[in-house]
Design an enzyme around this catalytic site. Structure first.
Site, PDB file in Angstrom:
ATOM      1  N   GLU A  51      11.465 150.696  48.787  1.00  0.00           N
ATOM      2  CA  GLU A  51      11.209 149.471  48.025  1.00  0.00           C
ATOM      3  C   GLU A  51      12.008 148.271  48.544  1.00  0.00           C
ATOM      4  OE1 GLU A  51       8.707 149.175  46.400  1.00  0.00           O
ATOM      5  OE2 GLU A  51       8.155 151.201  45.776  1.00  0.00           O
ATOM      6  N   GLU A  53       2.121 146.273  49.208  1.00  0.00           N
ATOM      7  CA  GLU A  53       1.534 147.623  49.139  1.00  0.00           C
ATOM      8  C   GLU A  53       1.010 148.047  50.500  1.00  0.00           C
ATOM      9  OE1 GLU A  53       2.527 148.946  46.603  1.00  0.00           O
ATOM     10  OE2 GLU A  53       2.741 147.249  45.233  1.00  0.00           O
ATOM     11  N   ALA A 101       1.230 147.103  41.228  1.00  0.00           N
ATOM     12  CA  ALA A 101       0.295 147.800  42.105  1.00  0.00           C
ATOM     13  C   ALA A 101       0.957 149.029  42.703  1.00  0.00           C
ATOM     14  CB  ALA A 101      -0.158 146.875  43.228  1.00  0.00           C
ATOM     15  N   MET A 102       0.127 149.872  43.334  1.00  0.00           N
ATOM     16  CA  MET A 102       0.621 151.143  43.839  1.00  0.00           C
ATOM     17  C   MET A 102       0.013 151.472  45.200  1.00  0.00           C
ATOM     18  SD  MET A 102       2.456 153.800  43.424  1.00  0.00           S
ATOM     19  CE  MET A 102       2.523 155.074  44.675  1.00  0.00           C
ATOM     20  N   GLU A 103       0.880 151.920  46.109  1.00  0.00           N
ATOM     21  CA  GLU A 103       0.527 152.049  47.528  1.00  0.00           C
ATOM     22  C   GLU A 103      -0.095 153.393  47.931  1.00  0.00           C
ATOM     23  OE1 GLU A 103       3.698 152.017  46.235  1.00  0.00           O
ATOM     24  OE2 GLU A 103       5.029 153.327  47.381  1.00  0.00           O
ATOM     25  N   ASN A 104      -0.784 154.111  47.042  1.00  0.00           N
ATOM     26  CA  ASN A 104      -1.395 155.397  47.407  1.00  0.00           C
ATOM     27  C   ASN A 104      -2.053 155.328  48.785  1.00  0.00           C
ATOM     28  OD1 ASN A 104      -1.022 156.149  44.553  1.00  0.00           O
ATOM     29  ND2 ASN A 104      -2.676 154.683  44.244  1.00  0.00           N
ATOM     30  N   HIS A 111       3.834 149.231  52.725  1.00  0.00           N
ATOM     31  CA  HIS A 111       4.328 150.575  52.407  1.00  0.00           C
ATOM     32  C   HIS A 111       3.693 151.636  53.305  1.00  0.00           C
ATOM     33  CE1 HIS A 111       7.133 150.449  49.146  1.00  0.00           C
ATOM     34  NE2 HIS A 111       6.315 149.932  48.253  1.00  0.00           N
ATOM     35  N   GLU A 116       3.144 157.997  41.230  1.00  0.00           N
ATOM     36  CA  GLU A 116       4.557 157.698  41.416  1.00  0.00           C
ATOM     37  C   GLU A 116       5.175 157.419  40.040  1.00  0.00           C
ATOM     38  OE1 GLU A 116       5.538 154.344  43.912  1.00  0.00           O
ATOM     39  OE2 GLU A 116       7.647 154.860  43.912  1.00  0.00           O
TER      40      GLU A 116
HETATM   41  N1  BES Z   1       5.540 151.810  44.367  1.00  0.00           N
HETATM   42  C1  BES Z   1       5.518 150.669  43.531  1.00  0.00           C
HETATM   43  C2  BES Z   1       4.754 150.849  42.265  1.00  0.00           C
HETATM   44  C3  BES Z   1       5.339 151.811  41.259  1.00  0.00           C
HETATM   45  C4  BES Z   1       6.608 151.673  40.814  1.00  0.00           C
HETATM   46  C5  BES Z   1       4.611 152.802  40.723  1.00  0.00           C
HETATM   47  C6  BES Z   1       7.117 152.552  39.869  1.00  0.00           C
HETATM   48  C7  BES Z   1       5.126 153.679  39.806  1.00  0.00           C
HETATM   49  C8  BES Z   1       6.386 153.561  39.371  1.00  0.00           C
HETATM   50  C9  BES Z   1       4.908 149.468  44.259  1.00  0.00           C
HETATM   51  O1  BES Z   1       5.007 149.515  45.642  1.00  0.00           O
HETATM   52  C10 BES Z   1       5.689 148.267  43.821  1.00  0.00           C
HETATM   53  O2  BES Z   1       6.830 148.183  44.126  1.00  0.00           O
HETATM   54  N2  BES Z   1       5.053 147.372  43.088  1.00  0.00           N
HETATM   55  C11 BES Z   1       5.675 146.220  42.511  1.00  0.00           C
HETATM   56  C12 BES Z   1       5.201 144.950  43.140  1.00  0.00           C
HETATM   57  C13 BES Z   1       5.895 144.609  44.405  1.00  0.00           C
HETATM   58  C14 BES Z   1       5.323 143.345  45.003  1.00  0.00           C
HETATM   59  C15 BES Z   1       7.379 144.463  44.259  1.00  0.00           C
HETATM   60  C16 BES Z   1       5.285 146.220  41.053  1.00  0.00           C
HETATM   61  O3  BES Z   1       4.368 146.945  40.714  1.00  0.00           O
HETATM   62  O4  BES Z   1       5.905 145.503  40.288  1.00  0.00           O
HETATM   63 ZN    ZN Z   2       6.822 148.945  46.444  1.00  0.00          ZN
END
Ligand code: BES
Ligand code: ZN
Length: 877
Positions: free
Chosen positions: A329, A307, A271-274, A310, A131
């Protein structure tokens, strides 16, 4: 720096010409490169070219429907591969089988995007971050979220990487010649490429099980370095709690037989929700009492939940295009906030969430990078993972959920899942599902489209004769250049009317402000004197409230409000009055009211008591000034109020401290509250006694807390309190103490990178740390340009100290880091610029310096990420 990067517009969206049914990937990792073979089965949806996106790929072979393509048969540039006809000249048929072979070099990929190298030496691993647009750095593909396909992935590597993972289920594995092996993974759920992941590593695993409400037995796995496995219990429990919570609250069960989490130390985000294979920054998954502070542990749980959630809001229902990012998000943040609110006091959770919203999002909305929750254009999508999309996006969901009520909101989300499961959709689709249950939600599209934080102004009048209260509410939003003139938004204002004599609530109601100005009347109130109003309870809308209330009314609310958030808000409104207007009367009332409340709550709700002592940060206070922002002046005023508070309660601190004895570690809201309050009280104690004969005594308490700490929260709390008083220490012995404890801390945790991050941050954030010392932290042997966590722990400290940041040397250090990262990790470089967006409100001398330095930086950088952010910040729209 050459051509202006292209802007992409929401209004130009076009569906893809070809969809994908299945993808077969074969990823082979070698010592100095990797090869990716892919077979993509595609179906024509509309006439037009076949466009496969690809970046930094070496194309070795292309074959479509059995025909080998060579350079004359396609167009290839830095971004894409365009195919107009088959190699034999025939038009593209309805069904295509596209086979490609590419070579990539993950060993040299420092961007932490695509397939990249993380760790070093024995800990080296390869992992992916796709992502938003990282998949195109792995292979040629229609890398856009509206193309959903079924993936089968074969991963192959040397056996020094025993852990070979990808999305879905393991269907085959085996040994190969030359000390190599492979694994084949199949993901039955159709997904967009941004949810693809694979991992090559040598990791240990913690396993558990969860049986879903539908009876599916799910294998749960958390992969981490062997020495970190013991730190995975918190995350594992949080994962099970999240799975249950989503079943109970949204009726959503997990849909695969396996759910994996991998901990990685080099990661740009949290983190990332793959799909089925979440990848986590180690800082957001590992947690153990001795090495992790309470706020971190809470955030680990929240991020695990986020995650996991998601899986429905993002993965099963995904975004049609990246403009719809808030769809996944914003909604998922609202869901993780609700989850966290069910696991601690909901008032404290709301205070924390609003605190983040106001400091990160309101400042964004007030500055040059303001944009709507659903942006209309971007150059680089990575620049739009912003507090506005996330936090304000969550607030919109919350407003609608509150307005609908629990039952209707559930009906609305059920309808959303029923209609759109397995599809890539838009904000309009989300609202259309909700509005099929409650028509009023349709109006909230305005919140998604309009930038800037509205200000709601309230005035009230009470007629003693008829016992009628009249409340006038109006709204106003800043007109952001480049957008339409602001329109009136639907603003829910949760209101309570209190009887002044009894302190009881006379009436509770959420008022809907839908016009620019509205008057609400409340007749026949059973009260003897003008009642006290409490507005925007629980922060019912993401707005600035302007409502003149007397110091006495605010103190009344601190005492009688039943909504914990508004009790806290009363203290913050008092503080802001004091800091803005230097009002002595407000100050006296504030000090007395807070003292009383803290004593009342110290035993029953110590976390709320802690929060009532909040004084906004220097950074947050900069938001209150409209122009001529002088960091030094703000800092001085804030320091003064803190000193006044410390002195006013000079006789309370020691008592409070002794009444909060250290106990064996427990992970309960009450125990966390006690630890938080004790740390705050200790810091205040050191502050009041600094330069007095009692200082040595206070230091002893701090040292004893440090030495006897049962957990990191206690240890770091004591260390922080000492470090922050360092500049006031005159006694040689006390002075050596601080240095000694810092050194002790470093030695104790030398092999724990996440704790060393804290060690760095506590110094970088300390007032007494000079810019030379911050520079020294960057040159320290522990500094690492490849680890965003470490970079952020230094640079975050500088961003939190506006006086230091907004100086020649401060900017040189800060922007030097950005320039250095521009090429290696443009995503991170660009994100670091966010705290600089309001440079134009500074006092003239500083403004000139800032502008010059930012303009210089612009000449030095070349990534479109940094160029877009800088352009925005400098007002070059
Ligand atoms: N999908 C995002 C991670 C992401 C964002 C990957 C942009 C690549 C580019 C993930 O679900 C996310 O939002 N993570 C947040 C933490 C969350 C608790 C708000 C983060 O990584 O800050
Ligand atoms: Zn997210």
């Amino acid at each position: 720096m050459t051509t202006k990067p292209t802007k992409i517009y929401l209004k130009d969206y076009q569906a893809p010409n070809f969809s994908v049914t299945t993808v077969n990937l074969d990823i082979k990792l070698f010592d100095d490169h990797a090869t990716v073979d892919s077979v993509i089965n595609m179906q024509k949806q509309s006439e037009g070219d076949l466009i496969l996106l690809g970046r930094d790929l070496q194309l070795i072979q292309l074959e479509i429907n059995g025909q080998i393509f060579n350079e004359e048969n396609y167009q290839l540039d830095k971004e894409q591969l365009v195919i107009k006809k088959l190699a034999d000249g025939a038009p593209l048929p309805n069904e295509l089988t596209v086979k490609t072979q590419v070579k990539i070099v993950p060993q040299k990929n420092t961007s932490l995007e695509g397939l990249y190298i993380a760790g070093e030496g024995d800990d080296v691993m390869f992992t992916t971050q796709c992502e938003a647009e990282g998949f195109r750095k792995i292979t040629f593909y229609p890398d856009r979220p509206d193309v959903l396909a079924e993936f089968t992935t074969r991963v192959e590597a040397d056996k020094k990487f025993p852990t070979l993972l990808s999305n879905g289920h393991l269907i085959e594995q085996g040994e190969l010649a030359n000390n190599r092996h492979f694994a084949v993974w199949h993901d039955p759920a159709k997904k967009p490429s941004y949810l693809f992941a694979c991992v090559f590593a040598d990791l240990s695993v913690m396993q558990d099980k969860y049986t879903t409400i539908e009876g599916r037995e799910v294998l749960l796995e958390i992969y981490a370095k062997e020495k970190d496995i013991e730190k995975c219990h918190v995350a594992m429990q949080a994962l099970k709690d999240s799975m249950k919570w989503d079943e109970d609250n949204y009726g959503r069960a997990y849909d695969l037989d396996r759910f994996m989490i991998v901990a990685v130390s080099q990661f740009n985000m949290g983190a990332m929700e793959n799909k089925g294979l979440n990848i986590f920054n180690t800082a957001c998954v590992l947690s153990t009492p001795e090495k992790t502070t309470d706020p971190r542990t809470s955030s680990v749980k929240g991020i695990i939940a986020h995650e996991y959630f998601h899986n429905w809001t993002g993965n099963r229902i995904t975004c049609r295009d990246w403009f719809q990012l808030c769809l996944k998000e914003g909604l998922t943040v609202f869901r993780d906030q609700s989850f966290s609110a069910d696991h601690q006091s909901s008032a404290v959770q709301r205070i924390e969430d609003v605190d983040i919203l106001r400091s990160a999002q309101f400042s964004e909305d007030a500055g040059a990078l303001a944009h709507p929750v659903r942006p209309e254009s971007f150059v680089e999508i990575n620049n739009f993972y912003t507090p506005t999309v996330y936090e304000k996006g969550a607030e919109i969901c919350r407003m609608m959920a509150n307005m609908m009520g629990k039952e209707k909101y559930r009906q609305g989300t059920d309808e959303y899942f029923r209609r759109y499961d397995g599809q890539a959709v838009t904000v309009e689709d989300w609202l259309s599902a909700l509005s099929s249950v409650d028509k009023r939600t349709a109006d909230f599209i305005k919140w998604y489209r309009q930038p800037a934080t509205p200000t709601v102004t309230a005035t009230s009048d009470f007629d003693n004769e008829s016992k009628t209260l009249t409340l006038n509410l109006s709204q106003h939003s800043r007109h952001v250049a480049g957008y339409d003139k602001p329109i009136a938004l639907p603003i829910p204002v949760a209101t309570a009317i209190f009887d002044k004599t009894s302190g009881e609530i006379l009436l509770e109601k959420t008022l809907m402000l839908t016009d620019f100005e509205q008057t609400f009347t409340f007749e026949n109130l059973a009260t003897e004197q003008a009642p006290v109003l409490s507005l925007l309870r629980d922060f019912s809308a993401p707005v600035n409230l302007e409502f003149n209330q007397s110091a006495e009314e605010l103190a009344f609310l601190l005492e009688h409000e039943t909504n914990g958030f508004n009790r806290w808000q009363a203290t913050q409104t008092l503080v802001n009055q004091v800091l803005k207007n230097g009002d002595k009367h407000y100050k006296e009332v504030y000090l007395k009211a807070v003292q009383k409340a803290v004593h009342q709550l110290a035993k029953t709700d110590p976390m709320l008591a802690t929060r009532l002592l909040d004084i906004p940060s220097e950074r947050d206070l900069s938001l209150l000034v409209k122009g001529d922002y002088d960091p030094q002046a703000i800092k001085a005023k804030r320091e003064q109020l803190k000193t006044d508070l410390a002195k006013f309660m000079a006789n309370d601190w020691l008592n409070l401290y002794q009444n909060l004895p250290m106990q064996a570690y427990e992970d309960t809201p009450q125990a966390k509250g006690v630890r938080a309050l004790r740390n705050t009280v200790l810091a205040m104690l050191l502050k009041t006694t600094a330069n007095t004969p009692n200082f040595t005594e206070s230091c002893k308490l701090a040292v004893s807390q440090y030495d006897n700490a049962s957990c990191m929260t206690e240890r770091l709390g004591a260390l922080g309190a000492m470090v922050n008083r360092e500049n006031e220490i005159t006694d040689e012995i006390d002075f050596n103490l601080v240095a000694e404890k810092l050194e002790d801390f470093y030695q104790r945790f030398a092999d724990e990178p996440l704790v060393i991050d804290m060690w760095v941050a506590v110094q970088a954030n300390a007032d007494c740390t000079s810019l030379d010392e911050i520079q020294a932290l960057i040159e320290h042997k522990e500094f690492d340009w490849g680890t965003p966590n470490r970079i952020r722990s230094v640079i975050g400290g500088l961003a939190n100290s506006p006086v230091k940041l907004w100086s020649e040397q401060g900017l040189d250090i800060y922007l030097g880091v950005v320039a250095k990262l521009d090429h290696a990790n443009p995503t991170l470089a660009s994100r670091l610029l966010q705290p600089l967006a309001r440079w134009d409100t500074l006092v003239p001398e500083l403004k000139t310096i800032a502008q010059a330095k930012l303009t210089d930086l612009e000449k030095e950088v070349s990534s479109k990420n940094v160029l877009e952010s800088l352009g925005g910040i400098l007002g070059e729209k």
